[in-house]
Design an enzyme around this catalytic site. Structure first.
Site, mmCIF file in Angstrom:
data_model
loop_
_atom_site.group_PDB
_atom_site.id
_atom_site.type_symbol
_atom_site.label_atom_id
_atom_site.label_comp_id
_atom_site.label_asym_id
_atom_site.label_seq_id
_atom_site.Cartn_x
_atom_site.Cartn_y
_atom_site.Cartn_z
ATOM 1 N N ARG A 117 -2.975 -3.595 -2.227
ATOM 2 C CA ARG A 117 -3.753 -4.317 -0.950
ATOM 3 C C ARG A 117 -4.674 -5.343 -1.651
ATOM 4 O O ARG A 117 -5.172 -4.969 -2.683
ATOM 5 C CB ARG A 117 -4.598 -3.440 0.017
ATOM 6 C CG ARG A 117 -3.556 -2.417 0.434
ATOM 7 C CD ARG A 117 -2.539 -2.972 1.731
ATOM 8 N NE ARG A 117 -2.179 -2.225 2.547
ATOM 9 C CZ ARG A 117 -0.810 -1.781 2.043
ATOM 10 N NH1 ARG A 117 -0.316 -1.955 1.208
ATOM 11 N NH2 ARG A 117 -0.155 -1.147 2.946
ATOM 12 N N SER A 119 -7.533 -5.833 -0.787
ATOM 13 C CA SER A 119 -8.876 -4.891 -0.954
ATOM 14 C C SER A 119 -9.167 -3.888 -1.594
ATOM 15 O O SER A 119 -10.141 -3.272 -1.523
ATOM 16 C CB SER A 119 -9.464 -5.036 0.431
ATOM 17 O OG SER A 119 -8.591 -4.032 1.176
ATOM 18 N N CYS A 120 -8.005 -3.324 -2.364
ATOM 19 C CA CYS A 120 -8.032 -2.011 -2.767
ATOM 20 C C CYS A 120 -7.363 -2.117 -4.329
ATOM 21 O O CYS A 120 -6.337 -2.397 -4.279
ATOM 22 C CB CYS A 120 -7.309 -1.040 -2.015
ATOM 23 S SG CYS A 120 -7.248 0.697 -2.868
ATOM 24 N N GLY A 121 -7.939 -1.571 -5.503
ATOM 25 C CA GLY A 121 -7.581 -1.635 -6.523
ATOM 26 C C GLY A 121 -7.017 -0.234 -7.028
ATOM 27 O O GLY A 121 -6.501 -0.092 -8.090
ATOM 28 N N CYS A 123 -4.992 1.914 -4.694
ATOM 29 C CA CYS A 123 -3.852 2.736 -3.741
ATOM 30 C C CYS A 123 -2.922 3.087 -4.500
ATOM 31 O O CYS A 123 -2.260 2.418 -5.361
ATOM 32 C CB CYS A 123 -3.411 1.569 -2.784
ATOM 33 S SG CYS A 123 -4.630 0.481 -1.934
#
Length: 281
Positions: A117, A119-121, A123
């Site tokens: 994502r 916004s996410c490192g 996941c």
């Protein structure tokens, strides 16, 4: 690391029709066009083994994959990447990475499923023990002068063409000790922008021995880890840090400077050079 001849990549932005609404105006709406940043699935495949689908801006993809491979721990250095092949598809972009044989065997021994994502490192990390971590510095990095940070900030926006066009992407820059910006990469994802920058510097044969990283996003745990894995001694961000970012920066010996503005910045970990040190350089 060999440089492949990349096929045509999708554009980083494209125009869309929009309607601008003007509150309280006699003519409340105006039809126009606007440039928007492209967000595309990037399927990263090592050998014949799919590893991750990351949502990213489809520019500087070889840099992104090289930096991502390093900061994910897939490779220890970019020389272990033998080739990168891009295959644009209707749904996105498939990037196949050829690793050195020994490195690929080690990669096969790892098990990880990552759904990316912007916004996410982290996941897809299956347990706390799987969190990526850098090693602490064996020696303190030479502190950066505050004036160098100010100099970099004064020119950063002029070196963000995609952001000027779309106002929707992050940037990561590598700056020398005087604050001159030597490289910039942009992406809709802040982690992606930093991975692109790291990959670009390493593919060009440069290291992080003397300078600092400047990012336009907040300083999170992942951003600190990526900068430290690259070998940077200082990370500067325009926004604020998280608690874990500060903890990790202290543990890694990384200077963390945040809320950087034209006239000030706040040091959350490590230290900057004092005026005497700066004049003595």
């Amino acid at each position: 690391m060999p440089r492949n001849s990349p096929p045509a990549q999708p554009p980083a932005s494209h125009a869309v029709r929009v309607r601008t609404v003007r509150f309280g105006a006699a003519d409340p709406a105006l039809d126009a066009s606007a440039e928007v940043a492209v967000e595309s699935p990037i399927n990263i495949v090592y050998g014949n083994l799919p590893y991750a689908v990351m949502m990213a801006t489809p520019s500087d993809i070889e840099d992104f994959v090289a930096g991502f491979s390093l900061t994910e721990g897939i490779v220890r250095n970019v020389d272990e990447i033998r080739g990168i092949a891009l295959a644009p598809q209707a749904e996105g972009l498939v990037v196949t990475v050829e690793l050195a044989p020994g490195r690929f065997r080690e990669h096969l021994a790892r098990r990880r499923n990552l759904s990316g994502r912007t916004s996410c490192g982290l996941c897809g990390v299956e347990g706390l023990a799987d969190l990526p971590t850098a090693e602490a510095r064996t020696a303190a990095a030479r502190p950066i002068a505050p004036a160098a940070i100010g100099a970099a900030l004064s020119t950063l926006e002029r070196q963000q063409p995609l952001h000027r066009l779309t106002r929707s992407v992050h940037a990561a820059a590598w700056c020398d000790r005087d604050g001159a910006i030597l490289a910039v990469r942009e992406d809709v994802g802040r982690h992606n922008a930093l991975d692109k920058l790291i990959g670009a510097r390493l593919r060009a044969g440069h290291d992080a021995s003397d300078g600092f990283v400047l990012v336009t996003s907040r300083a999170s745990f992942e951003m600190v880890e990526k900068a430290a894995i690259f070998g940077a001694g200082t990370l500067v961000s325009l926004s604020a840090p998280t608690s874990l970012a500060i903890e990790r920066a202290n543990a890694l010996g990384l200077t963390l400077v945040c809320i950087a503005r034209a006239d000030s910045a706040t040091v959350f970990a490590g230290r900057l050079a004092d005026p005497v040190e700066s004049e003595a350089r």
